[in-house]
Design an enzyme around this catalytic site. Structure first.
Site, PDB file in Angstrom:
ATOM      1  N   GLY A  15       0.819  -1.217   0.000  1.00  0.00           N
ATOM      2  CA  GLY A  15       0.000   0.000   0.000  1.00  0.00           C
ATOM      3  C   GLY A  15       0.846   1.257   0.000  1.00  0.00           C
ATOM      4  O   GLY A  15       0.376   2.333  -0.383  1.00  0.00           O
ATOM      5  N   ARG A  16       2.082   1.124   0.443  1.00  0.00           N
ATOM      6  CA  ARG A  16       2.950   2.318   0.513  1.00  0.00           C
ATOM      7  C   ARG A  16       4.417   1.870   0.449  1.00  0.00           C
ATOM      8  O   ARG A  16       4.728   0.676   0.449  1.00  0.00           O
ATOM      9  CB  ARG A  16       2.681   3.103   1.789  1.00  0.00           C
ATOM     10  CG  ARG A  16       3.054   2.362   3.054  1.00  0.00           C
ATOM     11  CD  ARG A  16       2.799   3.199   4.307  1.00  0.00           C
ATOM     12  NE  ARG A  16       3.546   2.712   5.430  1.00  0.00           N
ATOM     13  CZ  ARG A  16       3.036   2.395   6.617  1.00  0.00           C
ATOM     14  NH1 ARG A  16       1.763   2.555   6.850  1.00  0.00           N
ATOM     15  NH2 ARG A  16       3.820   1.952   7.590  1.00  0.00           N
ATOM     16  N   ASP A  72      -3.531  -8.975   8.542  1.00  0.00           N
ATOM     17  CA  ASP A  72      -2.269  -9.056   9.287  1.00  0.00           C
ATOM     18  C   ASP A  72      -1.512 -10.313   8.850  1.00  0.00           C
ATOM     19  O   ASP A  72      -2.016 -11.434   9.013  1.00  0.00           O
ATOM     20  CB  ASP A  72      -2.594  -9.112  10.784  1.00  0.00           C
ATOM     21  CG  ASP A  72      -1.353  -9.039  11.651  1.00  0.00           C
ATOM     22  OD1 ASP A  72      -0.241  -9.363  11.166  1.00  0.00           O
ATOM     23  OD2 ASP A  72      -1.503  -8.671  12.829  1.00  0.00           O
ATOM     24  N   TYR A 172      14.827  -6.358  15.308  1.00  0.00           N
ATOM     25  CA  TYR A 172      14.741  -6.175  13.852  1.00  0.00           C
ATOM     26  C   TYR A 172      15.925  -6.829  13.145  1.00  0.00           C
ATOM     27  O   TYR A 172      15.755  -7.543  12.152  1.00  0.00           O
ATOM     28  CB  TYR A 172      14.681  -4.673  13.562  1.00  0.00           C
ATOM     29  CG  TYR A 172      14.546  -4.312  12.097  1.00  0.00           C
ATOM     30  CD1 TYR A 172      13.359  -4.557  11.410  1.00  0.00           C
ATOM     31  CD2 TYR A 172      15.594  -3.691  11.414  1.00  0.00           C
ATOM     32  CE1 TYR A 172      13.227  -4.207  10.067  1.00  0.00           C
ATOM     33  CE2 TYR A 172      15.462  -3.335  10.087  1.00  0.00           C
ATOM     34  CZ  TYR A 172      14.276  -3.602   9.405  1.00  0.00           C
ATOM     35  OH  TYR A 172      14.158  -3.248   8.086  1.00  0.00           O
TER      36      TYR A 172
HETATM   37  N1  NAD Z   1      13.086   1.972   3.730  1.00  0.00           N
HETATM   38  C1  NAD Z   1      14.216   1.478   4.204  1.00  0.00           C
HETATM   39  O1  NAD Z   1      15.166   2.203   4.453  1.00  0.00           O
HETATM   40  C2  NAD Z   1      14.378  -0.014   4.395  1.00  0.00           C
HETATM   41  C3  NAD Z   1      15.677  -0.540   4.528  1.00  0.00           C
HETATM   42  C4  NAD Z   1      15.838  -1.916   4.721  1.00  0.00           C
HETATM   43  C5  NAD Z   1      14.721  -2.737   4.772  1.00  0.00           C
HETATM   44  N2  NAD Z   1      13.466  -2.186   4.644  1.00  0.00           N
HETATM   45  C6  NAD Z   1      12.322  -3.109   4.707  1.00  0.00           C
HETATM   46  O2  NAD Z   1      11.529  -2.904   3.556  1.00  0.00           O
HETATM   47  C7  NAD Z   1      10.157  -3.129   3.877  1.00  0.00           C
HETATM   48  C8  NAD Z   1       9.339  -1.908   3.499  1.00  0.00           C
HETATM   49  O3  NAD Z   1       9.834  -0.773   4.205  1.00  0.00           O
HETATM   50  P1  NAD Z   1       9.258   0.692   3.934  1.00  0.00           P
HETATM   51  O4  NAD Z   1      10.352   1.645   4.195  1.00  0.00           O
HETATM   52  O5  NAD Z   1       8.541   0.726   2.661  1.00  0.00           O
HETATM   53  O6  NAD Z   1       8.234   0.836   5.181  1.00  0.00           O
HETATM   54  P2  NAD Z   1       6.664   1.106   5.282  1.00  0.00           P
HETATM   55  O7  NAD Z   1       6.361   1.135   6.744  1.00  0.00           O
HETATM   56  O8  NAD Z   1       6.270   2.263   4.465  1.00  0.00           O
HETATM   57  O9  NAD Z   1       6.020  -0.205   4.628  1.00  0.00           O
HETATM   58  C9  NAD Z   1       5.777  -1.378   5.365  1.00  0.00           C
HETATM   59  C10 NAD Z   1       4.415  -1.879   5.000  1.00  0.00           C
HETATM   60  O10 NAD Z   1       4.162  -3.112   5.687  1.00  0.00           O
HETATM   61  C11 NAD Z   1       2.872  -3.059   6.275  1.00  0.00           C
HETATM   62  N3  NAD Z   1       2.846  -3.959   7.441  1.00  0.00           N
HETATM   63  C12 NAD Z   1       3.632  -3.886   8.539  1.00  0.00           C
HETATM   64  N4  NAD Z   1       3.315  -4.854   9.399  1.00  0.00           N
HETATM   65  C13 NAD Z   1       2.321  -5.579   8.825  1.00  0.00           C
HETATM   66  C14 NAD Z   1       1.578  -6.713   9.220  1.00  0.00           C
HETATM   67  N5  NAD Z   1       1.784  -7.335  10.403  1.00  0.00           N
HETATM   68  N6  NAD Z   1       0.630  -7.202   8.379  1.00  0.00           N
HETATM   69  C15 NAD Z   1       0.406  -6.583   7.182  1.00  0.00           C
HETATM   70  N7  NAD Z   1       1.082  -5.508   6.759  1.00  0.00           N
HETATM   71  C16 NAD Z   1       2.025  -5.009   7.578  1.00  0.00           C
HETATM   72  C17 NAD Z   1       2.695  -1.594   6.644  1.00  0.00           C
HETATM   73  O11 NAD Z   1       1.344  -1.239   6.894  1.00  0.00           O
HETATM   74  C18 NAD Z   1       3.280  -0.920   5.411  1.00  0.00           C
HETATM   75  O12 NAD Z   1       2.366  -0.829   4.358  1.00  0.00           O
HETATM   76  C19 NAD Z   1      10.121  -3.500   5.348  1.00  0.00           C
HETATM   77  O13 NAD Z   1      10.163  -4.907   5.486  1.00  0.00           O
HETATM   78  C20 NAD Z   1      11.401  -2.882   5.879  1.00  0.00           C
HETATM   79  O14 NAD Z   1      11.846  -3.526   7.057  1.00  0.00           O
HETATM   80  C21 NAD Z   1      13.275  -0.868   4.457  1.00  0.00           C
END
Ligand code: NAD
Length: 267
Positions: A15-16, A72, A172
């Site tokens: 979604g985002r 979830d 994490y």
């Molecule tokens: N952005 C970064 O710098 C970065 C770096 C390394 C890893 N990541 C990983 O990449 C992924 C996306 O990160 P992002 O920056 O887009 O964050 P974000 O928070 O924008 O996206 C995470 C998404 O997962 C959903 N979510 C979380 N828990 C959930 C659950 N239990 N059930 C269903 N949906 C759930 C959230 O609602 C959200 O839409 C994550 O796994 C994050 O750990 C991100």
């Protein structure tokens, strides 16, 4: 070139943020996509889109089909329901990207404290559920169908914290290390069935959530020739596109660190 035309992808947490950009990339490559988030409203949290359904409508108008499913990922009944709903509407899933997750503790915020000797058990359990258990449940629900059809690509999103010791963000870091290792284990189980399983470990990437939850380094924000900077979401999605598509047809059980050489070590 639409190498994923006729394929169905399920992208958790799309979604985002990174998940959304990944879903858009797979659609641009021709796939129909099940967009997923924990709720209809979660995609609006950092101002990216109004709702998950609004995003599905917007992306469908660009070409391939997108449907919205919510739930979830750490709740097995919800996982089974979401996978069944997505397949009923789009057909069998042949690409699964597990992107939902993050360093979010039991109260919905970043865990604090979060060091190897100081942490709250409920935070570690919440972070493990959101990252590792959710990924495992999604793979358990989807991969056997891929194996039966002898076709599939699973891409699990780790983090550079999976690969290096960390005195902070302990739940994490351990959860993401386990996501990467689970990917290797699943790759082994799926090897004889034509299903490839890989992981991507992003470095810090400029998603709306990332930018809204910290003070950023202005030099790292610049998108010049230097690799010593934050990634764009598109740079992570490019690597996912490679692992989802035919150019990686003999690549499985691997992890690609997409971090601009921030972490240079052997494994
Ligand atoms: N952005 C970064 O710098 C970065 C770096 C390394 C890893 N990541 C990983 O990449 C992924 C996306 O990160 P992002 O920056 O887009 O964050 P974000 O928070 O924008 O996206 C995470 C998404 O997962 C959903 N979510 C979380 N828990 C959930 C659950 N239990 N059930 C269903 N949906 C759930 C959230 O609602 C959200 O839409 C994550 O796994 C994050 O750990 C991100």
């Amino acid at each position: 070139m639409r190498p994923l035309k006729g394929k169905v992808a399920f992208v958790t947490g799309s979604g985002r943020g990174l998940g959304r950009t990944i879903a858009e990339r797979l659609m641009a490559m021709g796939a129909d996509v099940a967009l997923h988030d924990i709720s209809e409203e979660a995609p609006a949290r950092f101002g990216e889109v109004a709702s998950l359904s609004a995003l599905a409508e917007e992306l469908t108008s660009n070409g391939a089909r997108a449907v919205a499913v919510t739930g979830d990922i750490s709740d097995n009944a919800a996982v089974e329901q979401m996978v069944a709903a997505a397949q009923a509407r789009l057909g069998p899933i042949s690409i699964l990207v597990n992107c939902a997750g993050g360093d979010i503790g039991a109260s919905g915020d970043k865990p604090n404290p979060s060091t190897p000797t100081q942490f709250k058990l409920e935070d570690v359990q919440a972070v493990l559920n959101r990252n590792l258990i959710g990924t495992m449940l999604m793979c358990r629900a989807v991969a056997p169908g891929m194996a039966e059809r002898n076709e599939g690509a699973v891409i699990n999103i780790g983090s550079i914290l999976a690969h290096q010791g960390s005195a902070i963000e302990i739940g994490y870091a351990c959860a993401k290390a386990a996501v990467v290792h689970y990917s290797r284990c699943l790759a082994m189980e799926m090897r004889g069935h034509g299903v490839r399983v890989n992981a991507i470990s992003p470095g810090p990437a400029k998603t709306a959530r990332f930018l809204a939850t910290r003070s950023t380094d202005p030099v790292m924000m610049e998108e010049g020739p230097s690799l010593d900077r934050y990634a764009t979401p598109a740079e992570i999605a490019d690597a996912v596109g490679f692992l989802a598509g035919p150019d990686s047809r003999f690549v499985s059980g691997q992890v690609i660190r997409v971090d601009g050489a921030a972490g240079l070590y052997a494994a």
